[in-house]
Design an enzyme around this catalytic site. Structure first.
Site, mmCIF file in Angstrom:
data_model
loop_
_atom_site.group_PDB
_atom_site.id
_atom_site.type_symbol
_atom_site.label_atom_id
_atom_site.label_comp_id
_atom_site.label_asym_id
_atom_site.label_seq_id
_atom_site.Cartn_x
_atom_site.Cartn_y
_atom_site.Cartn_z
ATOM 1 N N CYS A 1 0.857 -1.172 0.000
ATOM 2 C CA CYS A 1 0.000 0.000 0.000
ATOM 3 C C CYS A 1 0.901 1.232 0.000
ATOM 4 C CB CYS A 1 -0.905 0.001 1.229
ATOM 5 S SG CYS A 1 0.016 0.115 2.792
ATOM 6 N N HIS B 1 5.394 -5.026 8.881
ATOM 7 C CA HIS B 1 5.334 -6.404 9.350
ATOM 8 C C HIS B 1 5.518 -7.390 8.190
ATOM 9 C CE1 HIS B 1 3.071 -5.260 13.275
ATOM 10 N NE2 HIS B 1 4.374 -5.221 13.415
ATOM 11 N N HIS C 1 -1.099 -4.722 19.575
ATOM 12 C CA HIS C 1 -0.621 -4.337 18.251
ATOM 13 C C HIS C 1 0.033 -2.952 18.339
ATOM 14 C CE1 HIS C 1 -0.682 -3.077 14.015
ATOM 15 N NE2 HIS C 1 -0.710 -4.364 13.731
ATOM 16 N N GLU D 1 0.192 -0.435 16.399
ATOM 17 C CA GLU D 1 -0.636 0.709 16.028
ATOM 18 C C GLU D 1 -1.574 1.093 17.167
ATOM 19 O OE1 GLU D 1 -4.177 1.843 12.942
ATOM 20 O OE2 GLU D 1 -2.677 0.419 12.223
ATOM 21 N N SER E 1 1.979 -5.261 3.199
ATOM 22 C CA SER E 1 3.407 -5.034 3.422
ATOM 23 C C SER E 1 4.273 -6.054 2.675
ATOM 24 C CB SER E 1 3.723 -5.082 4.924
ATOM 25 O OG SER E 1 3.215 -6.267 5.504
ATOM 26 N N SER F 1 1.530 -9.765 10.777
ATOM 27 C CA SER F 1 0.856 -8.744 9.979
ATOM 28 C C SER F 1 -0.647 -8.851 10.180
ATOM 29 C CB SER F 1 1.204 -8.915 8.493
ATOM 30 O OG SER F 1 0.335 -8.158 7.684
ATOM 31 N N SER F 2 -1.232 -7.855 10.819
ATOM 32 C CA SER F 2 -2.660 -7.885 11.107
ATOM 33 C C SER F 2 -3.483 -7.942 9.822
ATOM 34 C CB SER F 2 -3.046 -6.644 11.915
ATOM 35 O OG SER F 2 -4.438 -6.605 12.148
ATOM 36 N N ASN F 3 -3.153 -7.110 8.836
ATOM 37 C CA ASN F 3 -3.987 -7.086 7.629
ATOM 38 C C ASN F 3 -3.869 -8.378 6.842
ATOM 39 O OD1 ASN F 3 -2.376 -6.507 4.859
ATOM 40 N ND2 ASN F 3 -1.260 -5.535 6.538
ATOM 41 N N CYS G 1 2.548 5.892 8.839
ATOM 42 C CA CYS G 1 1.627 6.020 7.715
ATOM 43 C C CYS G 1 0.701 7.218 7.948
ATOM 44 C CB CYS G 1 0.798 4.744 7.579
ATOM 45 S SG CYS G 1 -0.512 4.867 6.345
#
Length: 338
Positions: A21, A50, A133, A135, A276, A231-233, A105
């Protein structure tokens, strides 16, 4: 990669968009530019993004990843990761006589600013996200006395607020869209006056990648998500694929981690990657599948992405001299690197 017409046999559905992204692209380039401008080492607080491959690649170029600010010797440069940090971390860097580059970001920065704004207006802020997390830790640190974490719909019952008429929700940017809205709906049932943020906190890239996986999930018996386990996403993409109808979905860092047994009875494989993940890792998965008869590739396009972010402004300054000056002005033994 162009579109190839799928045959009636084995095929691959390839998600678009996928991978990097704009925020990740910015952060990775920022590390590379810093190494190019200032030389190694460039310290990075926490993984810049991540992804195991990205971190290992940057380490080979001279980046040094640390978990605590105090691990960085005075007089050096430290970069903050794309996930963002709390104000206390910026203060730690000042106290540690460090020059800083903030690669947070911009979409995460937006959530931080929302937290500060609502805290100033004395709202109770319900932050939807995953405990621990990076973030979430960074956002919570912007207004620790006003923010409480809501980790999914199951947490809603235990939420208590001072004034139900002054409650707002914010969210981690990399969550499952559907699960987040399920949590919001439950919160609204409990607090009818719940205020929503002025714009959606879940980032555009997270939503687009989930949308593409939803579209392929109904057709693909197996979905392979390229991404790291922290990586959460990426993990959310696995969950979304299963909910969308895929029989199985797995998360892998590299093609070598794919188990051939997963392909048994499978005619259609869906492939995507977290926000990522560099494209080279996806290409290796496609090559691995092609060698096993899944050579036909059909693009599943959910959205167009054209967003870009400018690099951190700190890269326009002489940070090595700045770091040396901090050591000289504040005293102490620094070990600035040339």
């Amino acid at each position: 990669m162009g579109r190839m017409t799928a045959s009636s046999g084995r095929r691959v559905l390839l998600a678009a968009p996928r991978g990097y992204c704009a925020g990740v692209d910015r952060a990775v380039i920022a590390v590379e530019k810093a190494l190019e401008q200032y030389g190694a080492p460039i310290y990075v607080r926490h993984e810049i993004v991540h992804n195991k491959y990205v971190v290992q690649t940057l380490e080979k170029k001279g980046a040094v990843f640390v978990e605590r600010t105090e691990e960085v010797p005075p007089g050096n440069i430290v970069m903050f990761s794309a996930h963002g940090v709390a104000p206390v971390v910026h203060e730690e860097a000042r106290q540690g006589r460090l020059a800083t580059i903030d690669a947070t970001c911009p979409l995460v920065t937006k959530v931080h600013k929302e937290a500060v704004r609502y805290a100033k207006e004395d709202y109770d802020i319900l932050l939807i996200g995953h405990e621990g997390h990076e973030e979430v830790i960074g956002t919570s640190g912007e207004a620790p006395d006003h923010i409480q974490l809501v980790d999914g719909p199951g947490d809603v019952d235990k939420v208590e607020v001072r004034d139900p008429s002054k409650v707002v929700w914010l969210s981690q940017t990399t969550l499952s869209v559907d699960e987040t809205m399920e949590t919001v709906d439950a919160l609204k049932t409990k607090f009818p006056g719940l205020v929503s943020p002025p714009s959606d906190d879940i980032c555009y890239a997270t939503q687009n990648r989930q949308l593409a996986v939803k579209q392929m999930g109904a057709e693909a018996e197996l979905v392979i998500v390229v991404g790291s386990r922290n990586s959460s996403n990426s993990k959310r993409l696995v969950e979304v694929a299963k909910i969308a109808g895929a029989r199985e979905a797995y998360l892998v860092d590299f093609a070598a981690e794919i188990d051939e047994a997963w392909l048994e009875g499978v005619t259609t494989v869906g492939v995507t990657s977290g926000a990522s993940v560099p494209e080279v890792l996806v290409e290796q998965v496609l090559e691995w599948l092609a060698e096993r008869g899944y050579a036909d590739v059909e693009i599943v396009k959910a959205a167009e992405e054209s967003i870009t972010f400018s690099l951190p402004k700190e890269l326009r300054r002489d940070l090595r001299d700045e770091a040396a000056t901090l050591v000289a002005e504040r005293g102490g033994s620094g070990t600035p690197q040339a």
